[in-house]
Design an enzyme around this catalytic site. Structure first.
Site, PDB file in Angstrom:
ATOM      1  N   GLY A  42      39.161  34.162  36.035  1.00 17.65           N
ATOM      2  CA  GLY A  42      37.817  34.546  35.618  1.00 17.65           C
ATOM      3  C   GLY A  42      37.251  33.567  34.609  1.00 17.65           C
ATOM      4  O   GLY A  42      37.737  32.451  34.473  1.00 17.65           O
ATOM      5  N   ASN A  43      36.215  33.982  33.918  1.00 19.99           N
ATOM      6  CA  ASN A  43      35.583  33.125  32.913  1.00 19.99           C
ATOM      7  C   ASN A  43      34.950  33.994  31.824  1.00 19.99           C
ATOM      8  O   ASN A  43      34.989  35.216  31.907  1.00 19.99           O
ATOM      9  CB  ASN A  43      34.563  32.198  33.574  1.00 19.99           C
ATOM     10  CG  ASN A  43      33.491  32.983  34.302  1.00 19.99           C
ATOM     11  OD1 ASN A  43      32.658  33.628  33.671  1.00 19.99           O
ATOM     12  ND2 ASN A  43      33.536  32.971  35.633  1.00 19.99           N
ATOM     13  N   ARG A  44      34.374  33.355  30.826  1.00 24.40           N
ATOM     14  CA  ARG A  44      33.903  34.063  29.635  1.00 24.40           C
ATOM     15  C   ARG A  44      32.463  34.536  29.717  1.00 24.40           C
ATOM     16  O   ARG A  44      31.871  34.918  28.705  1.00 24.40           O
ATOM     17  CB  ARG A  44      34.072  33.190  28.394  1.00 24.40           C
ATOM     18  CG  ARG A  44      35.509  32.857  28.094  1.00 24.40           C
ATOM     19  CD  ARG A  44      35.652  32.138  26.756  1.00 24.40           C
ATOM     20  NE  ARG A  44      37.009  31.666  26.557  1.00 24.40           N
ATOM     21  CZ  ARG A  44      38.023  32.446  26.184  1.00 24.40           C
ATOM     22  NH1 ARG A  44      37.829  33.733  25.988  1.00 24.40           N
ATOM     23  NH2 ARG A  44      39.226  31.936  26.032  1.00 24.40           N
ATOM     24  N   SER A  45      31.860  34.512  30.876  1.00 24.47           N
ATOM     25  CA  SER A  45      30.457  34.938  30.968  1.00 24.47           C
ATOM     26  C   SER A  45      30.347  36.458  30.850  1.00 24.47           C
ATOM     27  O   SER A  45      31.028  37.196  31.556  1.00 24.47           O
ATOM     28  CB  SER A  45      29.866  34.468  32.303  1.00 24.47           C
ATOM     29  OG  SER A  45      28.539  34.909  32.399  1.00 24.47           O
TER      30      SER A  45
END
Ligand code: C5P
Length: 224
Positions: free
Chosen positions: A29-32
């Site tokens: 995933g990512n930090r958005s």
């Protein structure tokens, strides 16, 4: 602004961050957080647009009065966007989309005693949704992409945005500074909006709502 200058238009906004499963409990995933995309959807709604918000794992509550399409993977997000693109006047790709996904997804939880101390997860490239939209025949929606960059220098940021705009055939790229705790998960944003021909349309430093309105202003001027 208070103006209903988007009345009669259809705006599609993607928000949040995709998750690509590794096994039933793990993902890439990512930090958005989805804040900027949600602010864009709210701004478009308040300006009179018919809005579809395609939300990938939003960490913020979805806005009222907006059709929410929940998605998780890039494949789901892509299907949701492409099926709505033909009827859209503006598509804003604010979601952070994973460039890669695991080739194989384990059907049961990967266990340390089974996989050992050294593990490799083979990844393959995901389709670039913005580039797919950019390849659509005209008339196509005005396409706004984002670029999250860790450069601090304005000229370098503009050059990165211009390159991305050209590669994906987008109309506008909002270049977002994400260094030093900026951008992800915060309530403010520093954004440089780049148009065709490496034009810097505007720079905005303010709340995600202020940034959203500036992006919609710029998108309106790109309409045929
Ligand atoms: O190339 P990069 O990931 O930096 O481009 C960011 C922009 O492209 C964002 O608007 C993002 O939503 C979009 N994107 C996409 N499909 C991908 C990767 C990024 O639509 N596979």
């Amino acid at each position: 602004s208070g103006a209903r200058d988007l009345a009669g238009t259809t705006v599609v906004v993607t928000a949040g961050g995709t998750r690509e499963p590794i096994d039933p409990v793990r993902f890439i995933g990512n930090r958005s957080s989805g804040r900027q995309g949600v602010a864009l959807a709210e701004a478009a709604r308040d300006r009179g647009a018919d809005v579809a918000l395609i939300g990938a794992n939003l960490e913020v509550p979805p806005p009222v009065g907006i059709e929410l399409v929940p998605v998780s993977t890039v494949a789901e997000l892509r299907d949701a966007v492409l099926s709505r693109a033909a009827d859209a006047d503006i598509v804003v790709m604010a979601a952070a989309v994973s460039d890669y996904r695991p080739v194989n997804v384990a059907h049961t939880k990967m266990k340390k005693d089974a996989v050992g101390d050294d593990v490799s997860i083979e990844l393959t490239a995901n389709p670039d949704i913005l580039a797919d939209l950019g390849a659509l025949q005209h008339p196509r929606p005005v396409l706004v992409g984002f670029a999250a960059e860790t450069e601090a220098d304005a000229d370098a940021l503009a050059a990165l945005g211009a390159g991305k705009l050209e590669r994906k055939n987008a109309d506008l790229i909002a270049v977002n500074r994400v260094d030093d705790g900026r951008g992800f998960g915060t309530s403010d944003n520093e954004v440089l909006i780049v148009g065709s021909g490496s034009r810097i349309v505007t720079t905005v430093d303010g709340s995600k709502r202020v940034v959203a309105d500036a992006i919609l202003d710029a998108a309106l001027t790109e309409r045929p």
